[in-house]
Design a protein around this motif. Structure first.
Motif, PDB file in Angstrom:
ATOM      1  N   GLU A  20       8.011 -12.531  17.858  1.00 40.34           N
ATOM      2  CA  GLU A  20       8.597 -13.422  18.865  1.00 40.34           C
ATOM      3  C   GLU A  20       8.339 -14.881  18.535  1.00 40.34           C
ATOM      4  N   LEU A  21       7.197 -15.154  17.903  1.00 46.39           N
ATOM      5  CA  LEU A  21       6.861 -16.526  17.523  1.00 46.39           C
ATOM      6  C   LEU A  21       7.425 -16.904  16.166  1.00 46.39           C
ATOM      7  N   GLY A  22       8.111 -15.957  15.504  1.00 45.46           N
ATOM      8  CA  GLY A  22       8.681 -16.250  14.197  1.00 45.46           C
ATOM      9  C   GLY A  22       7.655 -16.294  13.085  1.00 45.46           C
ATOM     10  N   LEU A  23       6.544 -15.567  13.222  1.00 48.18           N
ATOM     11  CA  LEU A  23       5.477 -15.568  12.225  1.00 48.18           C
ATOM     12  C   LEU A  23       5.476 -14.247  11.472  1.00 48.18           C
ATOM     13  N   ASP A  24       4.732 -14.239  10.374  1.00 47.50           N
ATOM     14  CA  ASP A  24       4.616 -13.042   9.548  1.00 47.50           C
ATOM     15  C   ASP A  24       3.875 -11.968  10.330  1.00 47.50           C
ATOM     16  N   SER A  25       4.449 -10.767  10.396  1.00 47.35           N
ATOM     17  CA  SER A  25       3.841  -9.675  11.157  1.00 47.35           C
ATOM     18  C   SER A  25       3.234  -8.610  10.266  1.00 47.35           C
ATOM     19  N   THR A 242      18.813  -9.470   4.764  1.00 50.01           N
ATOM     20  CA  THR A 242      18.365  -9.962   6.063  1.00 50.01           C
ATOM     21  C   THR A 242      17.610 -11.265   5.880  1.00 50.01           C
ATOM     22  N   GLN A 243      17.527 -12.018   6.957  1.00 45.94           N
ATOM     23  CA  GLN A 243      16.795 -13.277   6.910  1.00 45.94           C
ATOM     24  C   GLN A 243      15.309 -12.987   6.740  1.00 45.94           C
ATOM     25  N   PRO A 244      14.638 -13.619   5.772  1.00 52.39           N
ATOM     26  CA  PRO A 244      13.211 -13.361   5.580  1.00 52.39           C
ATOM     27  C   PRO A 244      12.398 -13.801   6.778  1.00 52.39           C
ATOM     28  N   GLU A 245      11.191 -13.228   6.874  1.00 56.34           N
ATOM     29  CA  GLU A 245      10.335 -13.528   8.012  1.00 56.34           C
ATOM     30  C   GLU A 245       9.900 -14.980   8.028  1.00 56.34           C
ATOM     31  N   ASP A 246       9.783 -15.600   6.856  1.00 54.75           N
ATOM     32  CA  ASP A 246       9.413 -17.003   6.785  1.00 54.75           C
ATOM     33  C   ASP A 246      10.640 -17.839   7.145  1.00 54.75           C
ATOM     34  N   GLN A 247      10.626 -18.443   8.309  1.00 58.40           N
ATOM     35  CA  GLN A 247      11.804 -19.156   8.787  1.00 58.40           C
ATOM     36  C   GLN A 247      12.052 -20.450   8.030  1.00 58.40           C
ATOM     37  N   ASP A 248      11.072 -20.927   7.262  1.00 61.62           N
ATOM     38  CA  ASP A 248      11.252 -22.168   6.522  1.00 61.62           C
ATOM     39  C   ASP A 248      12.041 -21.978   5.236  1.00 61.62           C
ATOM     40  N   ILE A 249      12.378 -20.759   4.877  1.00 63.41           N
ATOM     41  CA  ILE A 249      13.162 -20.509   3.672  1.00 63.41           C
ATOM     42  C   ILE A 249      14.624 -20.807   3.991  1.00 63.41           C
TER      43      ILE A 249
END
Length: 645
Positions: A20-25, A242-249
């Motif tokens: 939910e926070l957009g962080l690596d799980s 799919t979009q990677p978990e790291d949103q900065d990519i």
């Protein structure tokens, strides 16, 4: 949310909140708790009660790791530790050293330090283990690590303590001899994390799903020095749908195609003699980007063409789906100096295919006057260096030294002095360079350190010359890596300068990289450090490049003594485990020994049974024994229970 509430969450709940926070799980529960708490603490709410709470380090050996420091030492190469971080309280007793009445005696040349030296908790999980008691039991807490590069590097390195000894690798026999004249993607001229297809005309990043930030490059086996030559590359498909978990990519996949010289970096476009057309619609050389052509996507075919003039000048142009994009680079004869240009691809999270079959017609007609590389005669092409045929022809150099001692500088200098050996440098810094764009720093460091562990295992199975650029101060890590490379010529290079020189190098390292590690972490590394000997079964050559071996051991002892003095003492804990259960006594007195069960009839007349009379038997009820409905007979036992024994 308080830290105690976060620790009560289950792994599934932790993963859900991190997503939910957009962080690596991904990771263990301790990592998830730490990551969620850091995000909660950094948020606008802070903690519920306003107090600043730090997460406690996990007791797992993989969570307690050493971190090299960039802060310069004071006297004897040791920083003024506990005063460097005022206000910081060491709450984890596992990170402190034991107080000792006097300095320990360590014989110079010993592979492991003395038993009085505290060792890494993950390294010395068992007391008195043969791997040496000189490896620090006090692993670094999260507060000391600051999530720097060394945190993830040592987190992977201390896993070698629990790793099984590697089995000797069998020499792989090639199924068929490779045709030296056949043009193909070069398995020897590519990153270890680039996977070449069976036919040699296609390839993709090997770890695209686990490490999506990694760029992987490969050259062809043949290049050109003259004529007008070209080749075609097709972007087969995107591997990361799919979009990677790291949103900065920002760009989950990428591709560069072009030309480079044989001794340039495998990162196409990052060196001076490396020229590429980037899939974002740019041309890149020497790390500089300029707008050029059009972006390309899945299914596009890129034509790369080199036109050599009689005076040695070269023009490099590109086509997209048969359409001319323009001349990207014009090189004078003084630039290449007669060096051959090799076709080169660099990709991230995508697969590529080259048209290398001389009998197959081109995907798009080549420009007038140009010849496909695949149909050139053998005398018109230049063959790159062939790979060694077996491990006996290869060499591995294992670097050993404290952080900032100059290991990377020595390795790069050695590679320049011996270009004919074509060393492959394996280190965290090299992998970070392969993550050209995108990604949070924490994610990049984690991927680089984890990928390095896999690459070292792959390198042991792939004949080539390697340099392992890590600290390697832990005995178990050194032994495991050297055993992996059995069959290679194994060489250990120890970079251990004097105290003043190390102080200067640390200061220079801190200024250039900007990486600050708390002084306490460096003290613990000094305590855990051990210098190698030369056992005949592990290595063939041992070299000390700064101080000689005897003097290096003396200086190391000074570091250890000073570090133990500056670090706070550890509080000994009672190692006796509490008894989880109490054995319930038998209600009818102690049974006979087990060996008497099969002697005599129900145990009678067996002189080995020496039971006490009933008057001496303990009472297990509050009622007198006279009121009980059975009696005791020495020969028979208890009435009603003759068959019990």
């Amino acid at each position: 949310m308080k830290l105690t509430d976060i620790k009560k969450l289950k792994v599934a709940e932790l993963r859900s909140r991190l997503k939910e926070l957009g962080l690596d799980s991904r990771g263990l529960k301790a990592e998830l708790v730490d990551r969620l708490w850091s995000a909660t603490e950094a948020g606008p709410g802070g903690t519920d009660d306003g107090e600043q709470v730090r997460p406690q380090p996990s007791s797992s050996p993989t969570q307690q790791v050493h971190t090299p420091s960039s802060s310069p030492p004071t006297e004897a190469g040791v920083p003024a530790a506990c005063e460097a971080d005022p206000g910081r309280e060491l709450t984890d007793t596992g990170t402190q050293t034991e107080a000792e009445p006097g300095p320990p005696v360590v014989h110079p040349g010993s592979e492991c330090a003395s038993g009085g030296v505290t060792v890494c908790q993950a390294e010395a999980g068992e007391s008195g283990h043969a791997e040496g008691s000189g490896e620090d039991r006090g692993a670094l807490s999260v507060e000391d690590l600051d999530r720097g590069r060394a945190f993830y590097e040592f987190k992977e390195e201390i896993r070698y303590k629990r790793a099984k000894s590697p089995q000797p690798l069998l020499e792989r026999e090639e199924a068929e001899e490779q045709d030296e004249d056949k043009i193909r993607l070069d398995p020897y001229g590519c990153h270890l994390h680039f996977e070449v297809g069976p036919d040699g005309s296609c390839g993709q990043p090997r770890f695209w799903s686990r490490f999506p930030l990694l760029w992987s490059g490969c050259r062809l086996t043949h290049g050109v020095q003259r004529g007008r030559v070209g080749f075609e590359v097709r972007l087969e498909r995107r591997l990361l749908n799919t979009q990677p978990e790291d949103q900065d990519i920002r760009e989950p996949y990428g591709l560069r195609v072009g030309w480079s010289v044989a001794d340039s970096s495998l990162l196409l476009g990052e060196d001076e003699l490396s020229f590429s057309y980037d899939g974002r619609g740019k041309k890149v050389s020497c790390g500089k980007e300029q707008e050029f052509g059009e972006p390309f996507s899945e299914g596009d075919i890129i034509g790369c063409y080199a036109s050599f003039s009689s005076d040695g000048a070269v023009e490099l142009s590109f086509h997209k789906n048969g359409r001319f994009m323009g001349v990207a680079f014009t090189l004078d004869a003084s630039v290449l100096l007669g060096c051959a240009l090799f076709p080169h691809v660099l990709c991230k999270s995508c697969s590529v295919r080259l048209l290398l079959d001389p009998t197959t017609p081109p995907w798009y007609p080549e420009p007038p006057g140009f010849t496909p590389l695949a149909v050139l005669r053998a005398d018109q092409r230049v063959r790159s260096t062939s790979a060694p045929s077996c491990r006996a022809q290869c060499e591995v150099v294992l670097m050993v030294g404290l952080p900032g001692s100059g290991k990377t500088l020595w390795a790069r200098t050695h590679m320049k002095q011996h270009p004919e050996k074509q060393y492959k440098l394996l280190g965290t810094e090299e992998l970070l360079a392969c993550m050209i764009s995108g990604g949070q720093n924490d994610s990049r460091l984690r991927q680089a350190s984890q990928c390095l562990t896999d690459l070292i295992k792959m390198a042991a199975e792939t004949p080539a010359n390697y340099i392992l650029d890590q600290c390697n101060i832990l005995f178990s890590a050194r032994r495991h890596k050297l055993q992996l490379f059995a069959g290679f010529r194994r060489r250990v290079v120890v970079v251990f300068p004097s105290a003043d020189e190390w102080k200067r190098r640390l200061s220079q390292h801190q200024m250039s990289d900007g990486e600050h590690i708390p002084a306490t972490a460096l003290l613990k590394l000094q305590v855990s450090c051990s210098l190698p000997e030369q056992p005949a079964d592990l290595l063939e050559e041992l070299q000390y490049v700064d101080l000689p071996q005897q003097q290096a051991h003396i200086v190391l002892l000074q570091y250890k003594d000073e570090a133990r003095r500056l670090l706070p003492p550890v509080h000994r804990q009672d190692k006796k485990k509490p008894r989880l259960y109490k054995k319930r006594p038998h209600p009818h007195g102690p049974p006979a020994p087990r060996r008497t069960q099969w002697t005599g009839f129900n145990g009678r007349n067996d002189t080995r049974i020496n039971m006490q009379p009933w008057s001496q038997q303990p009472r297990y009820w509050n009622v007198p024994h006279q009121e009980q409905s059975f009696y005791y007979n020495r020969g028979v036992g208890y009435s009603g229970y003759e068959g019990y024994w």
